[in-house]
Design a protein around this motif. Structure first.
Motif, PDB file in Angstrom:
ATOM      1  N   PHE A 187     -65.921 -48.006   0.038  1.00  0.00           N
ATOM      2  CA  PHE A 187     -64.456 -47.480  -0.048  1.00  0.00           C
ATOM      3  C   PHE A 187     -63.514 -48.705   0.561  1.00  0.00           C
ATOM      4  CE2 PHE A 187     -60.992 -45.601   2.605  1.00  0.00           C
ATOM      5  CZ  PHE A 187     -60.220 -45.104   1.479  1.00  0.00           C
ATOM      6  N   LEU A 188     -64.405 -49.047   1.960  1.00  0.00           N
ATOM      7  CA  LEU A 188     -63.438 -50.033   2.754  1.00  0.00           C
ATOM      8  C   LEU A 188     -63.538 -51.435   1.812  1.00  0.00           C
ATOM      9  CD1 LEU A 188     -64.943 -49.363   6.274  1.00  0.00           C
ATOM     10  CD2 LEU A 188     -62.670 -48.701   5.162  1.00  0.00           C
ATOM     11  N   PHE A 189     -64.437 -51.711   1.171  1.00  0.00           N
ATOM     12  CA  PHE A 189     -64.212 -52.824   0.387  1.00  0.00           C
ATOM     13  C   PHE A 189     -63.348 -52.846  -0.693  1.00  0.00           C
ATOM     14  CE2 PHE A 189     -65.953 -55.017  -3.579  1.00  0.00           C
ATOM     15  CZ  PHE A 189     -65.932 -56.703  -3.101  1.00  0.00           C
ATOM     16  N   PHE A 190     -63.201 -51.903  -1.451  1.00  0.00           N
ATOM     17  CA  PHE A 190     -62.336 -51.797  -2.563  1.00  0.00           C
ATOM     18  C   PHE A 190     -60.854 -51.478  -1.850  1.00  0.00           C
ATOM     19  CE2 PHE A 190     -66.018 -50.741  -5.418  1.00  0.00           C
ATOM     20  CZ  PHE A 190     -65.610 -51.714  -6.212  1.00  0.00           C
ATOM     21  N   SER A 191     -60.823 -50.768  -0.838  1.00  0.00           N
ATOM     22  CA  SER A 191     -59.591 -50.876  -0.145  1.00  0.00           C
ATOM     23  C   SER A 191     -58.932 -52.204   0.433  1.00  0.00           C
ATOM     24  CB  SER A 191     -59.452 -49.932   0.984  1.00  0.00           C
ATOM     25  OG  SER A 191     -59.780 -48.705   0.743  1.00  0.00           O
ATOM     26  N   ALA A 192     -59.766 -53.224   1.006  1.00  0.00           N
ATOM     27  CA  ALA A 192     -59.448 -54.341   1.275  1.00  0.00           C
ATOM     28  C   ALA A 192     -59.233 -55.233   0.026  1.00  0.00           C
ATOM     29  CB  ALA A 192     -60.686 -54.857   1.977  1.00  0.00           C
ATOM     30  N   LEU A 193     -59.891 -55.190  -0.821  1.00  0.00           N
ATOM     31  CA  LEU A 193     -59.658 -55.644  -2.150  1.00  0.00           C
ATOM     32  C   LEU A 193     -58.207 -55.467  -2.802  1.00  0.00           C
ATOM     33  CD1 LEU A 193     -61.032 -57.994  -4.203  1.00  0.00           C
ATOM     34  CD2 LEU A 193     -61.907 -55.983  -5.375  1.00  0.00           C
ATOM     35  N   LEU A 194     -57.931 -54.307  -2.806  1.00  0.00           N
ATOM     36  CA  LEU A 194     -56.725 -53.686  -3.337  1.00  0.00           C
ATOM     37  C   LEU A 194     -55.482 -54.392  -2.267  1.00  0.00           C
ATOM     38  CD1 LEU A 194     -55.418 -52.150  -5.555  1.00  0.00           C
ATOM     39  CD2 LEU A 194     -55.488 -50.171  -3.964  1.00  0.00           C
ATOM     40  N   GLY A 195     -55.873 -54.239  -1.062  1.00  0.00           N
ATOM     41  CA  GLY A 195     -54.649 -54.863  -0.328  1.00  0.00           C
ATOM     42  C   GLY A 195     -54.550 -56.093  -0.451  1.00  0.00           C
ATOM     43  N   PHE A 196     -55.605 -57.073  -0.654  1.00  0.00           N
ATOM     44  CA  PHE A 196     -55.731 -58.602  -0.991  1.00  0.00           C
ATOM     45  C   PHE A 196     -54.779 -58.703  -2.237  1.00  0.00           C
ATOM     46  CE2 PHE A 196     -59.345 -59.177   2.078  1.00  0.00           C
ATOM     47  CZ  PHE A 196     -58.503 -59.408   3.089  1.00  0.00           C
ATOM     48  N   VAL A 197     -55.144 -58.039  -3.307  1.00  0.00           N
ATOM     49  CA  VAL A 197     -54.391 -58.230  -4.464  1.00  0.00           C
ATOM     50  C   VAL A 197     -53.021 -57.854  -4.238  1.00  0.00           C
ATOM     51  CG1 VAL A 197     -54.186 -57.435  -6.833  1.00  0.00           C
ATOM     52  CG2 VAL A 197     -56.366 -57.995  -5.889  1.00  0.00           C
ATOM     53  N   ALA A 198     -52.441 -56.710  -3.731  1.00  0.00           N
ATOM     54  CA  ALA A 198     -51.039 -56.414  -3.499  1.00  0.00           C
ATOM     55  C   ALA A 198     -50.306 -57.541  -2.593  1.00  0.00           C
ATOM     56  CB  ALA A 198     -51.076 -55.038  -2.559  1.00  0.00           C
ATOM     57  N   LEU A 199     -51.201 -57.960  -1.660  1.00  0.00           N
ATOM     58  CA  LEU A 199     -50.584 -58.972  -0.733  1.00  0.00           C
ATOM     59  C   LEU A 199     -50.264 -60.405  -1.492  1.00  0.00           C
ATOM     60  CD1 LEU A 199     -52.191 -58.746   2.630  1.00  0.00           C
ATOM     61  CD2 LEU A 199     -49.884 -58.118   2.382  1.00  0.00           C
ATOM     62  N   TYR A 200     -51.270 -60.718  -2.304  1.00  0.00           N
ATOM     63  CA  TYR A 200     -51.170 -61.729  -3.377  1.00  0.00           C
ATOM     64  C   TYR A 200     -49.968 -61.713  -4.371  1.00  0.00           C
ATOM     65  CZ  TYR A 200     -52.484 -65.757  -6.387  1.00  0.00           C
ATOM     66  OH  TYR A 200     -52.318 -66.888  -6.859  1.00  0.00           O
ATOM     67  N   VAL A 201     -50.003 -60.501  -4.852  1.00  0.00           N
ATOM     68  CA  VAL A 201     -48.806 -60.526  -5.882  1.00  0.00           C
ATOM     69  C   VAL A 201     -47.456 -60.394  -5.186  1.00  0.00           C
ATOM     70  CG1 VAL A 201     -47.689 -58.785  -7.384  1.00  0.00           C
ATOM     71  CG2 VAL A 201     -50.179 -59.047  -7.366  1.00  0.00           C
ATOM     72  N   LEU A 202     -47.426 -59.673  -3.745  1.00  0.00           N
ATOM     73  CA  LEU A 202     -46.198 -59.853  -3.117  1.00  0.00           C
ATOM     74  C   LEU A 202     -45.910 -61.339  -2.716  1.00  0.00           C
ATOM     75  CD1 LEU A 202     -43.951 -58.281  -1.568  1.00  0.00           C
ATOM     76  CD2 LEU A 202     -45.290 -58.161   0.417  1.00  0.00           C
ATOM     77  N   LYS A 203     -46.748 -62.015  -2.398  1.00  0.00           N
ATOM     78  CA  LYS A 203     -46.787 -63.608  -2.031  1.00  0.00           C
ATOM     79  C   LYS A 203     -45.911 -64.214  -3.216  1.00  0.00           C
ATOM     80  CE  LYS A 203     -49.604 -66.349  -2.658  1.00  0.00           C
ATOM     81  NZ  LYS A 203     -49.325 -67.303  -3.638  1.00  0.00           N
ATOM     82  N   SER A 204     -46.463 -64.164  -4.213  1.00  0.00           N
ATOM     83  CA  SER A 204     -46.137 -64.635  -5.445  1.00  0.00           C
ATOM     84  C   SER A 204     -44.728 -64.320  -5.913  1.00  0.00           C
ATOM     85  CB  SER A 204     -47.265 -64.490  -6.658  1.00  0.00           C
ATOM     86  OG  SER A 204     -48.351 -64.885  -6.449  1.00  0.00           O
ATOM     87  N   ALA A 205     -44.702 -63.019  -5.847  1.00  0.00           N
ATOM     88  CA  ALA A 205     -43.114 -62.346  -5.931  1.00  0.00           C
ATOM     89  C   ALA A 205     -42.083 -63.164  -5.073  1.00  0.00           C
ATOM     90  CB  ALA A 205     -43.086 -60.949  -5.732  1.00  0.00           C
ATOM     91  N   LEU A 206     -42.430 -63.275  -3.944  1.00  0.00           N
ATOM     92  CA  LEU A 206     -41.588 -64.082  -3.070  1.00  0.00           C
ATOM     93  C   LEU A 206     -41.576 -65.534  -2.985  1.00  0.00           C
ATOM     94  CD1 LEU A 206     -42.553 -61.942   0.472  1.00  0.00           C
ATOM     95  CD2 LEU A 206     -40.372 -61.605  -1.077  1.00  0.00           C
ATOM     96  N   GLY A 207     -42.318 -65.931  -3.927  1.00  0.00           N
ATOM     97  CA  GLY A 207     -42.281 -67.318  -4.132  1.00  0.00           C
ATOM     98  C   GLY A 207     -42.980 -68.324  -3.226  1.00  0.00           C
ATOM     99  N   ILE A 208     -43.681 -67.646  -2.670  1.00  0.00           N
ATOM    100  CA  ILE A 208     -44.525 -68.376  -1.275  1.00  0.00           C
ATOM    101  C   ILE A 208     -45.759 -69.126  -2.143  1.00  0.00           C
ATOM    102  CG2 ILE A 208     -45.876 -68.283   0.655  1.00  0.00           C
ATOM    103  CD1 ILE A 208     -44.162 -65.759   1.394  1.00  0.00           C
ATOM    104  N   ASP A 209     -45.945 -70.337  -1.787  1.00  0.00           N
ATOM    105  CA  ASP A 209     -47.011 -70.951  -2.334  1.00  0.00           C
ATOM    106  C   ASP A 209     -47.836 -71.691  -1.457  1.00  0.00           C
ATOM    107  OD1 ASP A 209     -48.585 -71.961  -4.333  1.00  0.00           O
ATOM    108  OD2 ASP A 209     -47.178 -73.756  -4.889  1.00  0.00           O
ATOM    109  N   LEU A 210     -48.858 -71.065  -1.049  1.00  0.00           N
ATOM    110  CA  LEU A 210     -50.010 -71.628  -0.127  1.00  0.00           C
ATOM    111  C   LEU A 210     -50.715 -72.678  -0.570  1.00  0.00           C
ATOM    112  CD1 LEU A 210     -51.125 -68.207   1.253  1.00  0.00           C
ATOM    113  CD2 LEU A 210     -49.527 -69.555   2.336  1.00  0.00           C
ATOM    114  N   LEU A 211     -51.396 -72.690  -1.883  1.00  0.00           N
ATOM    115  CA  LEU A 211     -52.153 -73.728  -2.156  1.00  0.00           C
ATOM    116  C   LEU A 211     -51.246 -74.397  -3.375  1.00  0.00           C
ATOM    117  CD1 LEU A 211     -55.456 -72.228  -2.312  1.00  0.00           C
ATOM    118  CD2 LEU A 211     -54.759 -73.750  -0.456  1.00  0.00           C
ATOM    119  N   PRO A 212     -50.805 -75.599  -3.253  1.00  0.00           N
ATOM    120  CA  PRO A 212     -49.783 -76.424  -4.202  1.00  0.00           C
ATOM    121  C   PRO A 212     -50.861 -76.294  -5.669  1.00  0.00           C
ATOM    122  CG  PRO A 212     -49.480 -77.336  -2.308  1.00  0.00           C
ATOM    123  CD  PRO A 212     -50.729 -76.455  -2.054  1.00  0.00           C
TER     124      PRO A 212
END
Length: 138
Positions: free
Chosen positions: A99-124
């Motif tokens: 449960f914790l693994f999939f929750s963390a994975l889902l959280g990272f995916v949500a953060l990645y999509v949010l980062k991409s939506a805001l136009g933040i590019d961490l690795l050019p």
């Protein structure tokens, strides 16, 4: 002559008593008193221990034969052995870890999509393609 006792007629028609007498040898069938039959019925026929939260019973016919099925479930009230307790603890630990693994994975995916939506590019010049996939499926 005394009128027949109502408990006598009830015992004669009681399914437990009828089944009990059918399974007994013929020489014993009429040897029990009404009091003994009532005692046997109360001791053996009442199954208060067999009440389950899930109790599904039924029958079905397949060709000329009839079959029955029983699905029961409920809280286990028996004491577990040491091996069963260890297995139960391992299963709980595994379920919590999963449960914790999939929750963390889902959280990272949500953060990645949010980062991409805001136009933040961490690795050019590097992208997982999740944002492009997400925009394409809307």
């Amino acid at each position: 002559m005394t009128p027949p006792d109502s408990t006598q007629s009830t015992l004669e028609h009681d399914p437990f008593v009828i089944g009990l007498k059918q399974r007994l040898p013929e020489e014993l069938r009429d040897s029990f008193s009404d009091e003994q039959l009532r005692g046997l019925r109360s001791a053996l026929a009442t199954r208060s221990w067999a009440r389950h939260k899930l109790d599904l019973r039924g029958t079905f016919s397949l060709w000329r034969t009839q079959y029955y099925f029983v699905v029961i479930g409920g809280r286990n009230k028996r004491n577990l052995s040491r091996a069963q307790e260890k297995l139960s603890m391992a299963a709980k630990a595994g379920a919590i870890t999963l449960f914790l693994f999939f929750s963390a994975l889902l959280g990272f995916v949500a953060l990645y999509v949010l980062k991409s939506a805001l136009g933040i590019d961490l690795l050019p010049n590097h992208s997982l393609g999740l944002w492009d996939w997400f925009k394409g499926n809307r």
